[in-house]
Motif scaffolding. Structure first.
Motif, PDB file in Angstrom:
ATOM      1  N   GLY A  38      -8.919   4.535  -1.170  1.00 48.69           N
ATOM      2  CA  GLY A  38      -9.344   5.608  -0.243  1.00 48.69           C
ATOM      3  C   GLY A  38      -9.030   7.012  -1.192  1.00 48.69           C
ATOM      4  N   HIS A  39      -8.801   8.078   0.029  1.00 50.76           N
ATOM      5  CA  HIS A  39      -8.352   9.208  -0.146  1.00 50.76           C
ATOM      6  C   HIS A  39      -8.409   9.622   1.381  1.00 50.76           C
ATOM      7  CE1 HIS A  39     -12.302  11.788  -0.537  1.00 50.76           C
ATOM      8  NE2 HIS A  39     -12.765  10.319  -0.146  1.00 50.76           N
ATOM      9  N   GLN A  52       1.032  -0.907  -0.506  1.00 49.92           N
ATOM     10  CA  GLN A  52      -0.080   0.060   0.329  1.00 49.92           C
ATOM     11  C   GLN A  52       0.745   0.842   0.017  1.00 49.92           C
ATOM     12  OE1 GLN A  52      -0.293  -2.249   2.478  1.00 49.92           O
ATOM     13  NE2 GLN A  52      -1.987  -3.209   1.318  1.00 49.92           N
ATOM     14  N   VAL A  53       0.115   2.034  -0.600  1.00 50.37           N
ATOM     15  CA  VAL A  53       1.262   3.466  -0.796  1.00 50.37           C
ATOM     16  C   VAL A  53       0.677   4.500  -0.918  1.00 50.37           C
ATOM     17  CG1 VAL A  53       1.682   3.373  -3.344  1.00 50.37           C
ATOM     18  CG2 VAL A  53       3.310   5.055  -1.837  1.00 50.37           C
ATOM     19  N   ILE A  54       0.458   6.002  -0.700  1.00 49.94           N
ATOM     20  CA  ILE A  54      -0.187   6.936  -0.209  1.00 49.94           C
ATOM     21  C   ILE A  54       0.512   7.754  -1.756  1.00 49.94           C
ATOM     22  CG2 ILE A  54      -1.034   8.987   0.698  1.00 49.94           C
ATOM     23  CD1 ILE A  54      -1.526   7.427   3.112  1.00 49.94           C
ATOM     24  N   VAL A  55      -0.527   8.317  -2.242  1.00 50.07           N
ATOM     25  CA  VAL A  55      -0.043   8.971  -3.782  1.00 50.07           C
ATOM     26  C   VAL A  55      -0.410  10.990  -3.267  1.00 50.07           C
ATOM     27  CG1 VAL A  55       1.493   9.523  -5.681  1.00 50.07           C
ATOM     28  CG2 VAL A  55       1.211   7.231  -4.983  1.00 50.07           C
ATOM     29  N   VAL A  70      -4.532   9.947  -2.512  1.00 41.91           N
ATOM     30  CA  VAL A  70      -4.835   8.322  -2.967  1.00 41.91           C
ATOM     31  C   VAL A  70      -4.547   7.538  -2.287  1.00 41.91           C
ATOM     32  CG1 VAL A  70      -6.431   9.452  -5.002  1.00 41.91           C
ATOM     33  CG2 VAL A  70      -4.240   8.392  -5.116  1.00 41.91           C
ATOM     34  N   SER A  71      -4.767   6.524  -1.851  1.00 39.89           N
ATOM     35  CA  SER A  71      -4.423   5.345  -1.152  1.00 39.89           C
ATOM     36  C   SER A  71      -4.782   4.013  -2.546  1.00 39.89           C
ATOM     37  CB  SER A  71      -5.277   4.299  -0.504  1.00 39.89           C
ATOM     38  OG  SER A  71      -4.441   3.826   0.319  1.00 39.89           O
ATOM     39  N   ASN A  81       9.772   1.850  -1.755  1.00 39.00           N
ATOM     40  CA  ASN A  81       8.742   3.282  -2.364  1.00 39.00           C
ATOM     41  C   ASN A  81       7.607   2.615  -2.121  1.00 39.00           C
ATOM     42  OD1 ASN A  81      10.392   3.910  -4.290  1.00 39.00           O
ATOM     43  ND2 ASN A  81      10.112   3.075  -5.988  1.00 39.00           N
ATOM     44  N   TYR A  82       7.341   2.008  -0.974  1.00 34.62           N
ATOM     45  CA  TYR A  82       5.783   1.030  -0.209  1.00 34.62           C
ATOM     46  C   TYR A  82       5.304   2.145   0.836  1.00 34.62           C
ATOM     47  CZ  TYR A  82       4.495  -1.420  -3.777  1.00 34.62           C
ATOM     48  OH  TYR A  82       4.185  -2.187  -5.483  1.00 34.62           O
TER      49      TYR A  82
END
Length: 512
Positions: free
Chosen positions: A285-286, A191-194, A432-433, A208-209
């Motif tokens: 999600g966001h 999972q990563v938040i961008v 966003v997730s 990177n995660y």
């Protein structure tokens, strides 16, 4: 004695009853994995559970209840089920192959003893009766035989698909077990938040995660190469604040596109993942990432946009901590007295209740932030990992980090500190997730599941049945035709089929 014991043990292990018991035990053994926190998913939750429950938590840990799917006892049941199914299915497959090549059994001497039987005297010869039976029983496996006194008979059998469906079901179950086990070895999930402002994420390494869960044979050095760029995020809400639709407008590149630097557009939605390079990218999600600028007394400034986490999923009221290092300070001791953290709450639609900021709606209609500005030692030089969403409270308790200002800010507003430092709330960016999932066995799991359903359907609906026809001449030059039937399963319904076939084979003038 030892050979007899081993033979009996093997027979017991490879029986279908044992396979069903082991399947039940496997389902039972998987229950702790759903009821208890698992170390592979959330180590902090496991540590909290153990600390809260004392000796009971430590006992569960020693028994591997927090690593259920990698435990010795779960693996033992899994392996025994695999061996039991293989040992059970191979003999049955060989026996089924023999049945496919075997001829239907001889016609019983007395057909009237069968559960289904009828008799009639017809005009014509036995050859005519057998020819009519051969025509009617087309599609059945037939064997014609000559008998004494000029009699002829037909043995017919049908329903071999039932056992084939049974075997398909169990082999598909075996395939499902194997593919799930292989999937646990070669899959990975991260999972990563961008930030949705053109920020990029590349699947080039585990660093990177934000969180990464590898399979047993995955070390993170050979991930599927691709990149994703999040350009924009749109959300629509119902009047009560419930989410209606989420959509992230992204670009991605994989394979030759990486070399040519070619980006391809895609609308990423909750139920429409991006499939590329053998991986799947899901929108989970966001949230919101406030942007703060800190202008230090020497005139230098630092701007950061860091995601804050929602504390209320309905209104997206969020909390977080944006941390700054002072510029131009080389002495580590001095730097640890001038580090800045902007903490507090962010509301996309601000509402005030007794000077306390809350959010009335999840959409970005009237953003505001209630911030505490902390100054001192943030602990970022200690070498220990810390959450990006909060500060270390122990540093506050020890006095090494103190609050120097508190204020509610709208975008564009600022607050000045006692030393001339100014903190400005510039605005907010959506984030966003994303979840990246890699499982090359997924297709085979689906195929196995479909075959299980088809095999089970065939084994439950197809009936294994036999039918015999004997035609013998009588003293008056006519032919006595006897029809008998036997169902090889306990399923109902063969009586209707038998009477329908018998009615077509026998004359209306029949004796029963």
């Amino acid at each position: 004695m030892s050979l007899s014991f081993l033979r009996n043990t093997w027979r017991g292990l490879t029986s279908m009853r044992t396979a069903l018991i082991l399947l039940f035990l496997l389902a039972l053994a998987a229950m702790p994995g759903a009821l208890l926190p698992q170390r592979s998913l959330n180590p902090p939750n496991v540590d909290t559970y153990i600390a809260t429950h004392g000796w009971w938590g430590r006992a569960l840990d020693r028994l591997q209840f927090f690593d259920v799917y990698a435990s010795v006892w779960f693996s033992a049941i899994y392996l025994m089920l695999f061996v039991s199914l293989v040992g059970c299915l191979l003999p049955r497959t060989l026996e089924y192959a023999k049945q496919l090549t075997a001829k239907p059994v001889l016609t019983p001497r007395n057909l009237s003893r069968l559960p289904h039987h009828e008799t009639a005297t017809l005009d014509g010869s036995p050859d005519d009766a057998i020819a009519a039976a051969r025509t009617r029983l087309r599609g059945w496996r037939l064997v014609e035989r000559e008998e004494a006194d000029g009699a002829r008979s037909v043995s017919a059998e049908r329903g071999y698909t039932r056992e084939a469906g049974n075997l398909v079901f169990h082999f598909a179950m075996l395939g499902l077990i194997v593919t799930l086990a292989l999937g646990k070895m070669v899959n990975y999930e991260g999972q990563v938040i961008v930030l949705a402002n053109g920020s990029e994420f590349c699947n080039s390494g585990t660093l990177n995660y934000d969180s990464f869960r590898p399979g047993l044979r995955v070390d993170g050095t050979d991930l599927s190469p691709f990149c994703v760029r999040v350009n924009k995020f749109d959300a629509e809400y119902l009047p009560n604040g419930q989410a209606d639709t989420f959509r992230a407008k992204i670009d991605y590149q994989a394979g030759d596109d990486l070399t040519a630097n070619t980006w391809r557009p895609y609308d990423l939605e909750v139920n429409a993942p991006l499939r590329t390079a053998g991986d799947r990218v899901y929108l989970l999600g966001h949230g919101y990432a406030p942007t703060f600028t800190v202008t230090f007394p020497n005139g230098e400034s630092r701007t950061q946009t860091v995601q804050w986490r929602p504390v209320d999923n309905l209104t997206l009221l969020s909390e977080g901590a944006t941390k700054f290092d002072p510029p131009g300070v080389t002495d580590s001791a001095e730097r640890r007295t001038k580090q800045i953290a902007v903490t507090g709450l962010f509301a996309p639609t601000a509402l005030m209740h007794d000077k306390i900021l809350t959010s009335g709606f999840p959409d970005l209609t009237d953003p505001a932030a209630a911030i505490d500005v902390m100054r001192g030692d943030l602990g970022i030089d200690s070498g220990r990992g810390q959450s990006i969403f909060e500060i270390d409270r122990s540093l506050v308790d020890s006095g090494r980090l103190t609050r120097v200002a508190r204020q509610n800010l709208k975008p564009g507003e600022s607050i000045s500190l006692d030393d001339g430092t100014k903190v400005t709330f510039d605005g907010v960016v959506r984030w966003v997730s994303l979840q990246v999932s890699h499982d090359p066995t997924q297709v085979w799991v689906l195929v196995s599941a479909i075959l299980m359903i088809l095999g089970l359907g065939a084994s439950l609906t197809v009936k294994r049945r036999r039918l015999w026809v004997r035609a013998a001449p009588d003293d008056e030059g006519r032919t006595v035709v006897r029809v008998g039937g036997l169902a090889r399963t306990d399923q109902a319904g063969y009586g209707e089929e038998f009477h329908r076939i018998a009615a077509e084979l026998l004359s209306p003038r029949r004796d029963t």
